[in-house]
Enzyme design. Structure first.
Site, PDB file in Angstrom:
ATOM      1  N   ASN A   4     -26.333  20.165  52.176  1.00  0.00           N
ATOM      2  CA  ASN A   4     -27.724  20.951  52.126  1.00  0.00           C
ATOM      3  C   ASN A   4     -27.572  21.963  53.064  1.00  0.00           C
ATOM      4  O   ASN A   4     -27.675  21.824  54.428  1.00  0.00           O
ATOM      5  CB  ASN A   4     -28.855  20.148  52.466  1.00  0.00           C
ATOM      6  CG  ASN A   4     -29.300  19.321  51.256  1.00  0.00           C
ATOM      7  OD1 ASN A   4     -29.520  19.497  50.310  1.00  0.00           O
ATOM      8  ND2 ASN A   4     -28.730  17.924  51.351  1.00  0.00           N
ATOM      9  N   GLU A   5     -27.569  23.263  52.626  1.00  0.00           N
ATOM     10  CA  GLU A   5     -27.001  24.518  53.402  1.00  0.00           C
ATOM     11  C   GLU A   5     -28.502  24.716  54.191  1.00  0.00           C
ATOM     12  O   GLU A   5     -29.554  24.452  53.733  1.00  0.00           O
ATOM     13  CB  GLU A   5     -26.495  25.616  52.628  1.00  0.00           C
ATOM     14  CG  GLU A   5     -25.409  25.261  51.857  1.00  0.00           C
ATOM     15  CD  GLU A   5     -24.222  25.215  52.630  1.00  0.00           C
ATOM     16  OE1 GLU A   5     -23.395  26.005  52.890  1.00  0.00           O
ATOM     17  OE2 GLU A   5     -24.058  24.153  53.345  1.00  0.00           O
ATOM     18  N   PRO A   6     -28.275  25.640  55.231  1.00  0.00           N
ATOM     19  CA  PRO A   6     -29.407  26.225  56.103  1.00  0.00           C
ATOM     20  C   PRO A   6     -30.352  27.031  54.825  1.00  0.00           C
ATOM     21  O   PRO A   6     -30.028  27.747  54.064  1.00  0.00           O
ATOM     22  CB  PRO A   6     -28.820  27.180  56.835  1.00  0.00           C
ATOM     23  CG  PRO A   6     -27.449  26.661  57.235  1.00  0.00           C
ATOM     24  CD  PRO A   6     -27.111  26.073  55.847  1.00  0.00           C
TER      25      PRO A   6
END
Length: 102
Positions: A4-6
């Site tokens: 879950n990327e920024p």
């Protein structure tokens, strides 16, 4: 399931995402070289994760210490998707000593 990327919103669902360059560099150890690390991956979105009855967060190594501090003690924000775990009532955190040094 991670990645879950920024910028991942709290209502995000399981989906395909482009991996951030830092995420790819962090994965080099598992893949052997940057060129073998995928550019994209499937991720279980934050919204999907928060629907679980129980959540287990696992992290190893000194490289995870800083982000763990932000996730567990910082503000709840899409810039640190794991920070949304602060809003869940049943999270177990399993980390090694190095990851706890933040």
């Amino acid at each position: 399931m991670g990645f879950n990327e920024p910028g991942s919103p709290v209502d995000s669902r399981t989906r395909r995402i482009e991996l951030d360059e830092r995420t790819r560099r962090d994965a080099v150890k598992q893949f052997g070289m940057l060129e073998k690390v995928p550019l994209a991956a499937l991720t279980m979105g934050i919204g999907t994760i928060l629907e679980a009855k129980r959540i287990v967060l696992m992290a190893w190594g000194a490289g995870k210490a800083g982000i763990l501090q932000k996730a567990l003690r910082g503000p709840v924000t899409a810039e640190v998707p794991a920070s949304f775990l602060q809003t869940h009532g049943n999270v177990r955190i399993l980390i090694d000593e190095e990851a706890s040094q933040g």
